[in-house]
Design a protein around this motif. Structure first.
Motif, PDB file in Angstrom:
ATOM      1  N   PHE A  11       0.395  -1.166  -0.066  1.00 13.20           N
ATOM      2  CA  PHE A  11       0.148   0.134   0.122  1.00 13.20           C
ATOM      3  C   PHE A  11       0.635   1.205   0.300  1.00 13.20           C
ATOM      4  CE2 PHE A  11      -3.463  -3.284   2.031  1.00 13.20           C
ATOM      5  CZ  PHE A  11      -4.887  -1.854   0.818  1.00 13.20           C
ATOM      6  N   LEU A  12       1.718   1.409   0.666  1.00 13.16           N
ATOM      7  CA  LEU A  12       2.795   2.342   0.861  1.00 13.16           C
ATOM      8  C   LEU A  12       3.602   2.695  -0.641  1.00 13.16           C
ATOM      9  CD1 LEU A  12       5.004   1.798   4.389  1.00 13.16           C
ATOM     10  CD2 LEU A  12       3.109   3.382   3.948  1.00 13.16           C
ATOM     11  N   ASN A  13       3.734   1.165  -1.503  1.00 11.31           N
ATOM     12  CA  ASN A  13       4.211   1.698  -2.924  1.00 11.31           C
ATOM     13  C   ASN A  13       3.299   2.360  -3.783  1.00 11.31           C
ATOM     14  OD1 ASN A  13       7.226   1.161  -2.365  1.00 11.31           O
ATOM     15  ND2 ASN A  13       6.554  -1.005  -2.617  1.00 11.31           N
ATOM     16  N   ILE A  14       2.046   1.234  -3.416  1.00 11.86           N
ATOM     17  CA  ILE A  14       1.076   2.508  -4.110  1.00 11.86           C
ATOM     18  C   ILE A  14       0.558   4.010  -4.344  1.00 11.86           C
ATOM     19  CG2 ILE A  14      -1.592   1.766  -4.540  1.00 11.86           C
ATOM     20  CD1 ILE A  14      -0.881  -0.877  -4.516  1.00 11.86           C
ATOM     21  N   LEU A  15       0.963   4.439  -2.706  1.00 15.95           N
ATOM     22  CA  LEU A  15       0.632   5.732  -2.384  1.00 15.95           C
ATOM     23  C   LEU A  15       1.694   6.407  -3.184  1.00 15.95           C
ATOM     24  CD1 LEU A  15      -1.046   7.501  -0.681  1.00 15.95           C
ATOM     25  CD2 LEU A  15       0.533   6.989   1.282  1.00 15.95           C
ATOM     26  N   PHE A  16       2.848   6.174  -2.892  1.00 15.24           N
ATOM     27  CA  PHE A  16       3.981   7.219  -3.424  1.00 15.24           C
ATOM     28  C   PHE A  16       4.376   6.507  -5.124  1.00 15.24           C
ATOM     29  CE2 PHE A  16       4.916   6.411   1.204  1.00 15.24           C
ATOM     30  CZ  PHE A  16       5.296   8.174   1.454  1.00 15.24           C
ATOM     31  N   GLY A  17       3.799   5.531  -5.666  1.00 18.14           N
ATOM     32  CA  GLY A  17       3.919   6.038  -6.855  1.00 18.14           C
ATOM     33  C   GLY A  17       4.226   5.192  -7.628  1.00 18.14           C
ATOM     34  N   LYS A  18       5.223   3.918  -6.886  1.00 18.41           N
ATOM     35  CA  LYS A  18       6.629   3.305  -7.003  1.00 18.41           C
ATOM     36  C   LYS A  18       5.795   1.632  -7.840  1.00 18.41           C
ATOM     37  CE  LYS A  18       9.571   4.872  -3.415  1.00 18.41           C
ATOM     38  NZ  LYS A  18      10.507   4.003  -2.224  1.00 18.41           N
ATOM     39  N   VAL A  19       4.551   1.353  -7.362  1.00 21.16           N
ATOM     40  CA  VAL A  19       4.210   0.240  -7.880  1.00 21.16           C
ATOM     41  C   VAL A  19       2.199   0.517  -8.142  1.00 21.16           C
ATOM     42  CG1 VAL A  19       5.186  -1.144  -6.919  1.00 21.16           C
ATOM     43  CG2 VAL A  19       3.477  -1.100  -5.507  1.00 21.16           C
ATOM     44  N   LYS A  20       1.911  -0.558  -8.948  1.00 20.05           N
ATOM     45  CA  LYS A  20       0.245   0.053  -9.532  1.00 20.05           C
ATOM     46  C   LYS A  20      -0.371  -1.564  -9.623  1.00 20.05           C
ATOM     47  CE  LYS A  20       1.761   4.119 -12.997  1.00 20.05           C
ATOM     48  NZ  LYS A  20       1.299   4.207 -14.339  1.00 20.05           N
ATOM     49  N   ILE A  21      -1.500  -1.164  -8.612  1.00 18.56           N
ATOM     50  CA  ILE A  21      -2.089  -2.073  -9.008  1.00 18.56           C
ATOM     51  C   ILE A  21      -3.344  -1.722  -9.546  1.00 18.56           C
ATOM     52  CG2 ILE A  21      -3.968  -1.324  -6.690  1.00 18.56           C
ATOM     53  CD1 ILE A  21      -4.506  -3.719  -5.892  1.00 18.56           C
ATOM     54  N   ASP A  22      -3.545  -3.835 -10.454  1.00 15.85           N
ATOM     55  CA  ASP A  22      -4.905  -2.902 -11.534  1.00 15.85           C
ATOM     56  C   ASP A  22      -5.739  -3.632 -11.195  1.00 15.85           C
ATOM     57  OD1 ASP A  22      -4.864  -5.932 -11.346  1.00 15.85           O
ATOM     58  OD2 ASP A  22      -3.244  -6.601 -13.839  1.00 15.85           O
ATOM     59  N   PHE A  23      -6.921  -3.564 -12.154  1.00 19.16           N
ATOM     60  CA  PHE A  23      -8.229  -3.798 -11.482  1.00 19.16           C
ATOM     61  C   PHE A  23      -8.576  -4.915 -11.028  1.00 19.16           C
ATOM     62  CE2 PHE A  23     -13.185  -4.965 -13.339  1.00 19.16           C
ATOM     63  CZ  PHE A  23     -13.876  -3.999 -11.885  1.00 19.16           C
ATOM     64  N   ILE A  24      -7.830  -6.106 -11.972  1.00 20.61           N
ATOM     65  CA  ILE A  24      -8.047  -7.180 -11.356  1.00 20.61           C
ATOM     66  C   ILE A  24      -7.463  -7.458 -10.259  1.00 20.61           C
ATOM     67  CG2 ILE A  24      -7.061  -9.528 -11.557  1.00 20.61           C
ATOM     68  CD1 ILE A  24      -7.444  -9.500 -14.880  1.00 20.61           C
ATOM     69  N   GLY A  25      -6.074  -6.851  -9.565  1.00 16.14           N
ATOM     70  CA  GLY A  25      -5.721  -6.556  -8.018  1.00 16.14           C
ATOM     71  C   GLY A  25      -6.676  -6.307  -6.938  1.00 16.14           C
ATOM     72  N   ILE A  26      -7.345  -5.190  -7.394  1.00 20.36           N
ATOM     73  CA  ILE A  26      -8.285  -4.316  -6.458  1.00 20.36           C
ATOM     74  C   ILE A  26      -9.595  -5.354  -6.270  1.00 20.36           C
ATOM     75  CG2 ILE A  26     -10.148  -2.207  -6.266  1.00 20.36           C
ATOM     76  CD1 ILE A  26      -8.190  -0.880  -8.772  1.00 20.36           C
TER      77      ILE A  26
END
Length: 255
Positions: free
Chosen positions: A106-121
């Motif tokens: 979640f921290l990496n998503i928040l700071f833009g280091k990784v992205k979670i796609d729709f399937i992941g959500i």
């Protein structure tokens, strides 16, 4: 200036490692429930920090815990004492590392280091809904329902985490091969149990009564089924199927 900064950083790391080593030595030698039990929180903290700082390596650490945690539990009781807190701490180790992986994700998503796609959500949402449903509908105490819900929901969240950090087949093959290598001693120990019987470690843990499942499978049958390093014969069978499948794919796809 850069050289001085690097030297200060290396010195700080060296001092930190020495202090942690001294603290671990004191904890192991003075812990009332045994040396192995004293290592449990320290190992949990180190693997959790690894999962937060380097989540890909944290996946490897979690895989090792899942495979070896039941044997670690038996060793802690045999070389320490029949304390329920020891068993709880050992069984909590994978959950804590799993939580650290999710925090890092979640921290990496928040700071833009990784992205979670729709399937992941969607997968995350399924895990949350399934966990809530199990907690509400399952019979038993609050702690039992919470443990089962966290177990199922937590491991579902590993799906988007794993395919985010393991980005190519070579990384996946290393991940699967690592698990197979760790499972080899567990399988070898099951073969030993089959031909030479159970060790005093398993018998002591079963006699402690800390696990009704383990005590039942050891004392309710004339010829108990072997389980290796795992918690039950069923877990050993599932691990065998998983490892065989992983090993086959590791050799099948070599590019």
């Amino acid at each position: 200036m850069a050289i001085e900064s690097k030297a200060i950083t290396q010195g700080f790391i060296l001092i930190s490692v020495l202090l942690i080593g001294i603290f671990m030595a004191i904890s192991v030698t003075t812990n009332a429930t045994g040396g192995i039990a004293a290592l449990i929180p320290l190992i949990t903290i180190l693997l959790s920090l690894l999962a937060i700082v380097k989540p890909r390596e944290g996946l490897f650490g979690l895989a090792g815990l899942v495979i070896w945690v039941d044997e670690f539990k038996r060793l802690a009781v045999y070389y320490g004492g029949a304390y329920s807190i020891t068993v709880v701490q050992v069984l909590a180790m994978p959950f804590v590392v799993l939580a650290a992986l999710n925090i890092s994700f979640f921290l990496n998503i928040l700071f833009g280091k990784v992205k979670i796609d729709f399937i992941g959500i969607i997968i995350y949402g399924m895990g949350f809904v399934l966990g809530c449903a199990i907690f509400v509908t399952m019979e038993g105490s609050v702690s039992e329902r919470a443990q089962r819900a966290a177990n199922i929901a937590g491991y579902i969240t590993l799906i988007p985490i794993a395919y985010t950090y393991l980005k190519n087949f070579d990384q996946w093959r290393k991940f699967f091969s690592f698990q197979v290598i760790l499972a080899v001693p567990a399988a070898a120990w099951a073969i030993k149990q089959y031909y030479y019987g159970f060790d005093q470690i398993e018998l002591t843990y079963a006699a402690s009564g800390l696990s009704m499942v383990h005590s039942g499978q050891m004392f309710q049958f004339a010829e108990p089924r072997v389980f290796g390093f795992f918690g039950s014969a069923s877990a050993l069978g599932c691990a065998g199927i998983y490892c065989a499948y992983s090993w086959w794919h590791s050799f099948r796809f070599n590019k």
